[in-house]
Design an enzyme around this catalytic site. Structure first.
Site, PDB file in Angstrom:
ATOM      1  N   GLU A   1       0.810  -1.223   0.000  1.00 48.35           N
ATOM      2  CA  GLU A   1       0.000   0.000   0.000  1.00 48.35           C
ATOM      3  C   GLU A   1       0.840   1.268   0.000  1.00 48.35           C
ATOM      4  O   GLU A   1       0.350   2.336  -0.384  1.00 48.35           O
ATOM      5  CB  GLU A   1      -0.975  -0.023   1.190  1.00 48.35           C
TER       6      GLU A   1
ATOM      7  N   ASP B   1     -11.807  -6.393  -3.145  1.00 48.47           N
ATOM      8  CA  ASP B   1     -12.621  -7.617  -3.132  1.00 48.47           C
ATOM      9  C   ASP B   1     -14.005  -7.248  -2.632  1.00 48.47           C
ATOM     10  O   ASP B   1     -14.235  -6.109  -2.239  1.00 48.47           O
ATOM     11  CB  ASP B   1     -11.969  -8.656  -2.199  1.00 48.47           C
TER      12      ASP B   1
HETATM   13  N1  SAH Z   1      -2.771 -11.554   2.570  1.00 50.07           N
HETATM   14  C1  SAH Z   1      -2.439 -11.028   3.882  1.00 50.07           C
HETATM   15  C2  SAH Z   1      -3.676 -10.658   4.681  1.00 50.07           C
HETATM   16  C3  SAH Z   1      -4.474  -9.533   4.084  1.00 50.07           C
HETATM   17  S1  SAH Z   1      -5.665  -8.940   5.200  1.00 50.07           S
HETATM   18  C4  SAH Z   1      -1.596 -12.055   4.634  1.00 50.07           C
HETATM   19  O1  SAH Z   1      -1.482 -13.166   4.171  1.00 50.07           O
HETATM   20  O2  SAH Z   1      -1.064 -11.708   5.691  1.00 50.07           O
HETATM   21  C5  SAH Z   1      -6.480  -7.705   4.233  1.00 50.07           C
HETATM   22  C6  SAH Z   1      -5.927  -6.301   4.271  1.00 50.07           C
HETATM   23  O3  SAH Z   1      -6.644  -5.499   3.333  1.00 50.07           O
HETATM   24  C7  SAH Z   1      -6.132  -5.567   5.597  1.00 50.07           C
HETATM   25  O4  SAH Z   1      -5.104  -4.647   5.801  1.00 50.07           O
HETATM   26  C8  SAH Z   1      -7.502  -4.878   5.434  1.00 50.07           C
HETATM   27  O5  SAH Z   1      -7.476  -3.558   5.912  1.00 50.07           O
HETATM   28  C9  SAH Z   1      -7.784  -4.857   3.938  1.00 50.07           C
HETATM   29  N2  SAH Z   1      -8.955  -5.622   3.462  1.00 50.07           N
HETATM   30  C10 SAH Z   1      -9.241  -5.797   2.144  1.00 50.07           C
HETATM   31  N3  SAH Z   1     -10.326  -6.577   1.985  1.00 50.07           N
HETATM   32  C11 SAH Z   1     -10.760  -6.910   3.226  1.00 50.07           C
HETATM   33  C12 SAH Z   1     -11.826  -7.726   3.703  1.00 50.07           C
HETATM   34  N4  SAH Z   1     -12.643  -8.370   2.866  1.00 50.07           N
HETATM   35  N5  SAH Z   1     -11.978  -7.862   5.045  1.00 50.07           N
HETATM   36  C13 SAH Z   1     -11.137  -7.222   5.897  1.00 50.07           C
HETATM   37  N6  SAH Z   1     -10.098  -6.470   5.495  1.00 50.07           N
HETATM   38  C14 SAH Z   1      -9.892  -6.293   4.173  1.00 50.07           C
END
Ligand code: SAH
Length: 228
Positions: free
Chosen positions: A12, A196
């Site tokens: 980001e 998403d």
């Molecule tokens: N792929 C990462 C985890 C991503 S968590 C890993 O493996 O560690 C998702 C991140 O994007 C968080 O920072 C949150 O703020 C945002 N985000 C995007 N879509 C989201 C969703 N459906 N639910 C919660 N957070 C979401």
């Protein structure tokens, strides 16, 4: 002015750093902070790592240690509204913590002890964003953003958050940062590009669209800094 720019994940802030030169790197309290200049402003940029606690720590450090005067969060989120598509931009008008639950004691869901449920963002920064969107022909939508320490990937949970808080988008950091900013009386703006739809395919969509959506958000923030 010194402006803080915060993301949750490295992806980001990478597109922001790519637009800047003469970046100074500072390690402090377990995180890396990047200092640079843009349009006569001093920027302090960092990614907090995912989640409400991490983002609250980094936001507090930006306030107390780096003495920022405004904070902009740039990142991605899951869309709740049907009309939110991947890559669309939303800005938070207010934020809440959907997983903060003291309902057993009669408090509404999301109630922050000795405080409230919803935390507002800075109206002046929101106005600047609306102007930037208009000038660049970008469809920027206002949103109630729900944050929690959960990646939401089910229609059931998404609909609960929608029905309970009338939220339009979901992520994992904004509301905790808003709480920090309210303590420090620091103007906050939260921008998120949809990665998403917080449904059954959210994990796959997230992996596919994280980088492109993060870039959309970061590029908008660069334009905003130039207007501040
Ligand atoms: N792929 C990462 C985890 C991503 S968590 C890993 O493996 O560690 C998702 C991140 O994007 C968080 O920072 C949150 O703020 C945002 N985000 C995007 N879509 C989201 C969703 N459906 N639910 C919660 N957070 C979401």
């Amino acid at each position: 002015m010194t402006i803080g720019i915060l993301g949750a994940m490295r992806e980001e802030i990478t597109p922001l750093l790519a637009k800047l030169s003469n970046i100074e790197e500072i390690n402090y309290a377990g995180n890396t902070y990047y200092k640079a200049e843009l349009s006569n402003h001093n920027l302090v940029i960092a990614y907090s790592k995912i989640g409400k606690v991490n983002s609250a720590i980094t936001a507090s450090v930006l306030c107390e240690h780096f003495k920022i005067q405004k904070l902009i969060f740039s990142g991605v989120a899951g869309g709740i509204d049907e009309d939110l598509n991947i890559g669309d931009l939303v800005y938070a008008t207010k934020l809440l913590q959907h997983d903060l639950d003291l309902s057993a004691f009669g408090h509404p869901y999301g109630f922050v002890p000795e405080s409230k449920v919803f935390f507002e963002t800075d109206s002046k920064l929101c106005e600047i964003a609306i102007k930037v969107a208009k000038n660049n022909n970008i469809d920027l939508k206002p949103a109630i953003i729900a944050s929690g320490d959960q990646f939401i990937a089910s229609n059931e949970k998404k609909n609960w958050i929608k029905d309970t808080f009338k939220a339009n988008a979901i992520e994992m950091e904004g509301a905790s940062v808003a709480n920090v900013c309210s303590h420090f009386d620091l103007p906050l703006f939260v921008l998120r590009a949809i990665s998403d739809s917080a449904n059954d395919s959210a994990d796959m969509d997230f992996d596919k669209f994280l980088e492109t959506s993060a870039k959309v958000s970061a590029e908008f923030v660069i334009n905003m800094i130039k207007e501040i």
